[in-house]
Design a protein around this motif. Structure first.
Motif, mmCIF file in Angstrom:
data_model
loop_
_atom_site.group_PDB
_atom_site.id
_atom_site.type_symbol
_atom_site.label_atom_id
_atom_site.label_comp_id
_atom_site.label_asym_id
_atom_site.label_seq_id
_atom_site.Cartn_x
_atom_site.Cartn_y
_atom_site.Cartn_z
ATOM 1 N N ILE A 242 0.847 -1.197 0.000
ATOM 2 C CA ILE A 242 0.000 0.000 0.000
ATOM 3 C C ILE A 242 0.881 1.246 0.000
ATOM 4 C CG2 ILE A 242 -1.683 1.332 1.343
ATOM 5 C CD1 ILE A 242 -2.849 -1.424 2.262
ATOM 6 N N LYS A 243 1.947 1.249 0.805
ATOM 7 C CA LYS A 243 2.883 2.385 0.819
ATOM 8 C C LYS A 243 3.502 2.589 -0.567
ATOM 9 C CE LYS A 243 6.004 2.870 3.982
ATOM 10 N NZ LYS A 243 7.011 2.664 5.056
ATOM 11 N N ARG A 244 3.882 1.498 -1.240
ATOM 12 C CA ARG A 244 4.476 1.597 -2.569
ATOM 13 C C ARG A 244 3.492 2.230 -3.543
ATOM 14 N NH1 ARG A 244 4.184 -0.592 -7.187
ATOM 15 N NH2 ARG A 244 2.802 -2.286 -6.602
ATOM 16 N N ARG A 245 2.247 1.793 -3.493
ATOM 17 C CA ARG A 245 1.218 2.358 -4.370
ATOM 18 C C ARG A 245 0.997 3.841 -4.077
ATOM 19 N NH1 ARG A 245 -3.592 -2.095 -5.175
ATOM 20 N NH2 ARG A 245 -2.282 -3.707 -6.091
ATOM 21 N N GLU A 246 1.030 4.217 -2.798
ATOM 22 C CA GLU A 246 0.885 5.630 -2.435
ATOM 23 C C GLU A 246 2.015 6.460 -3.025
ATOM 24 O OE1 GLU A 246 -1.287 4.943 1.903
ATOM 25 O OE2 GLU A 246 0.780 5.613 1.836
ATOM 26 N N GLU B 221 3.866 5.813 -5.624
ATOM 27 C CA GLU B 221 3.721 5.876 -7.083
ATOM 28 C C GLU B 221 2.664 6.904 -7.465
ATOM 29 O OE1 GLU B 221 2.870 1.896 -8.327
ATOM 30 O OE2 GLU B 221 4.958 1.259 -8.089
ATOM 31 N N GLY B 222 1.581 6.963 -6.695
ATOM 32 C CA GLY B 222 0.522 7.938 -6.963
ATOM 33 C C GLY B 222 0.963 9.359 -6.714
ATOM 34 N N LYS B 223 1.820 9.579 -5.722
ATOM 35 C CA LYS B 223 2.287 10.918 -5.375
ATOM 36 C C LYS B 223 3.329 11.437 -6.353
ATOM 37 C CE LYS B 223 1.209 10.757 -0.499
ATOM 38 N NZ LYS B 223 1.698 10.734 0.845
ATOM 39 N N GLU B 224 4.037 10.516 -7.027
ATOM 40 C CA GLU B 224 5.071 10.950 -7.960
ATOM 41 C C GLU B 224 4.477 11.747 -9.114
ATOM 42 O OE1 GLU B 224 7.287 7.503 -9.109
ATOM 43 O OE2 GLU B 224 8.129 7.242 -7.107
ATOM 44 N N GLY B 225 3.239 11.442 -9.483
ATOM 45 C CA GLY B 225 2.603 12.134 -10.597
ATOM 46 C C GLY B 225 1.980 13.447 -10.208
ATOM 47 N N ILE B 226 2.007 13.795 -8.914
ATOM 48 C CA ILE B 226 1.368 15.034 -8.453
ATOM 49 C C ILE B 226 2.284 16.205 -8.617
ATOM 50 C CG2 ILE B 226 0.406 16.208 -6.426
ATOM 51 C CD1 ILE B 226 -0.622 13.514 -5.495
#
Length: 128
Positions: free
Chosen positions: A117-121, A123-128
């Protein structure tokens, strides 16, 4: 009994122009040594199984959190309420088995791990 709201008001008062000169003078940098010291004292209380001292030392760590939040509030960056909101959202997001959500699968064996879940978070924040 005092509440979190009382503590927020106390911190604001301590850092006010007519508040405590010592508290007003503090910065994130100047407080680092105290945060480290207070965390060490929490660990000692745990090691000693001293619940009375643990309660006191956790209060000292909470003071550290509150003064850092107050400094950031003064600068218009964030408040303790933002910190509470952020950690609450994170705990809910990272515990889908308890709170439900998109990663909830039903049985424990099929649950996403905390690390996944941390890894997915991230990855999602990198695009912000």
């Amino acid at each position: 009994m005092y509440t979190l709201d009382d503590l927020k008001h106390i911190m604001t008062r301590l850092r006010a122009v007519d508040g405590c000169p010592w508290d007003r003078a503090q910065t994130h940098e100047s407080m680092k040594q105290y945060l480290e010291e207070e965390c060490r004292e929490v660990l000692e209380a745990i090691d000693n199984q001293d619940t009375d001292n643990l309660c006191e030392e956790l209060g000292d760590v909470l003071y550290q959190i509150m003064i850092h939040c107050e400094i950031e509030k003064e600068q218009g960056h964030f408040t303790v309420d933002d910190v509470i909101d952020g950690i609450s959202r994170k705990m809910i997001r990272r515990h889908p088995r308890v709170f439900g959500g998109p990663d909830h699968q039903g049985d424990l064996g099929s649950q996403l791990s905390w690390e996944e879940i941390k890894r997915r978070e991230r990855e999602g924040k990198e695009g912000i």
